[in-house]
Write a protein that holds these residues in place. Structure first.
Motif, mmCIF file in Angstrom:
data_model
loop_
_atom_site.group_PDB
_atom_site.id
_atom_site.type_symbol
_atom_site.label_atom_id
_atom_site.label_comp_id
_atom_site.label_asym_id
_atom_site.label_seq_id
_atom_site.Cartn_x
_atom_site.Cartn_y
_atom_site.Cartn_z
ATOM 1 N N GLY A 46 32.380 36.613 34.662
ATOM 2 C CA GLY A 46 33.027 37.854 34.280
ATOM 3 C C GLY A 46 34.495 37.605 34.001
ATOM 4 O O GLY A 46 34.937 36.454 33.915
ATOM 5 N N GLU A 47 35.234 38.723 33.861
ATOM 6 C CA GLU A 47 36.676 38.596 33.646
ATOM 7 C C GLU A 47 37.376 38.785 34.982
ATOM 8 O O GLU A 47 37.138 39.785 35.671
ATOM 9 C CB GLU A 47 37.146 39.639 32.625
ATOM 10 C CG GLU A 47 38.597 39.428 32.221
ATOM 11 C CD GLU A 47 39.028 40.330 31.069
ATOM 12 O OE1 GLU A 47 38.231 40.489 30.112
ATOM 13 O OE2 GLU A 47 40.142 40.873 31.152
ATOM 14 N N VAL A 48 38.185 37.813 35.370
ATOM 15 C CA VAL A 48 38.816 37.822 36.688
ATOM 16 C C VAL A 48 40.264 37.382 36.553
ATOM 17 O O VAL A 48 40.692 36.894 35.503
ATOM 18 C CB VAL A 48 38.076 36.893 37.682
ATOM 19 C CG1 VAL A 48 36.645 37.351 37.893
ATOM 20 C CG2 VAL A 48 38.126 35.448 37.228
ATOM 21 N N CYS A 49 41.033 37.542 37.632
ATOM 22 C CA CYS A 49 42.438 37.123 37.594
ATOM 23 C C CYS A 49 42.855 36.636 38.976
ATOM 24 O O CYS A 49 42.067 36.610 39.917
ATOM 25 C CB CYS A 49 43.322 38.274 37.124
ATOM 26 S SG CYS A 49 43.411 39.635 38.279
ATOM 27 N N GLY A 50 44.102 36.198 39.063
ATOM 28 C CA GLY A 50 44.692 35.841 40.341
ATOM 29 C C GLY A 50 44.027 34.646 40.999
ATOM 30 O O GLY A 50 43.728 33.649 40.352
ATOM 31 N N PHE A 51 43.784 34.751 42.305
ATOM 32 C CA PHE A 51 43.207 33.638 43.066
ATOM 33 C C PHE A 51 41.840 33.253 42.518
ATOM 34 O O PHE A 51 41.529 32.071 42.359
ATOM 35 C CB PHE A 51 43.095 34.019 44.547
ATOM 36 C CG PHE A 51 42.645 32.869 45.408
ATOM 37 C CD1 PHE A 51 43.561 32.006 45.966
ATOM 38 C CD2 PHE A 51 41.289 32.647 45.638
ATOM 39 C CE1 PHE A 51 43.141 30.927 46.749
ATOM 40 C CE2 PHE A 51 40.862 31.576 46.413
ATOM 41 C CZ PHE A 51 41.791 30.720 46.966
ATOM 42 N N HIS A 52 41.018 34.249 42.223
ATOM 43 C CA HIS A 52 39.672 34.006 41.690
ATOM 44 C C HIS A 52 39.765 33.178 40.396
ATOM 45 O O HIS A 52 39.076 32.153 40.245
ATOM 46 C CB HIS A 52 38.999 35.365 41.440
ATOM 47 C CG HIS A 52 37.540 35.303 41.106
ATOM 48 N ND1 HIS A 52 36.687 36.351 41.299
ATOM 49 C CD2 HIS A 52 36.789 34.323 40.566
ATOM 50 C CE1 HIS A 52 35.456 36.021 40.915
ATOM 51 N NE2 HIS A 52 35.499 34.783 40.454
#
Ligand code: NI
Length: 182
Positions: free
Chosen positions: A132-138
């Motif tokens: 999926g679309e994720v950000c940051g630490f992930h």
């Protein structure tokens, strides 16, 4: 279930390009993934790629712990996750510097630039889609683990070697800088 031996930087398997997994649902892949979850939890670490446990295959496991996430709704805690035959692409051009470590470089950490937001996809051991679309630490941990599949270790992404050191020394220096007693 078994705890697997983790290759450390300098072992040539960490510099190889890993091969695609022909059948993500095969029993030996399920066993490898279960052992990788156990090895990651035992270490403990936030992610582990198959080449790190001497299996040159395109798969990795990770988790996003409580307290590691930012305020962004796309950066939430995630339990143990496997991504087999991953594809990854950056979303936008926001690259941010963040601290990261690696179980193949025990005791060390460094500041590395990573895309803040990415889109990725792969399958799990049932062949079901993940990602999926994720950000940051992930997003950061997925980029780090994906790099392992192409034989890339985080020091190869570093731009400022002053921001590289042993956890113990860096933590002591940070405590001193914050005015705390080390
Ligand atoms: Ni790593």
């Amino acid at each position: 279930m078994a705890i697997l031996k983790i290759a450390r930087m300098g072992h040539p398997i960490l510099l190889q390009r890993a091969a695609p997994v022909a059948d993500p649902t095969a029993p030996e892949i399920r066993r490898l993934v279960q052992d990788m979850f156990e090895t990651m939890e035992d270490a403990p670490g936030a992610g582990l790629a198959a080449p790190q446990v001497h299996a040159p295959l395109r798969l990795f496991v990770f988790r996003v712990g409580e307290g590691r996430t930012s305020d962004d709704p796309d950066d939430r805690p995630v339990g143990n996750t496997v991504v087999i035959n991953p594809e990854i692409e950056p979303v936008g051009d926001d690259v941010r510097l963040r601290w990261e470590g690696c179980l193949s470089l025990p005791g060390l950490r460094a500041v590395v630039g990573r895309h803040w937001r990415i889109r990725y996809r792969g399958v799990d051991t049932d062949g079901a889609p993940v990602g999926g679309e994720v950000c940051g630490f992930h997003a950061g941990v997925v980029q780090h683990e994906y790099d392992h599949l192409d034989g890339i270790l985080y020091p190869m992404r570093m731009t400022d070697f002053r921001l590289f050191g042993f956890n113990e020394e860096l933590s002591r220096a940070e405590a001193l800088a914050a005015g705390e007693r080390p």
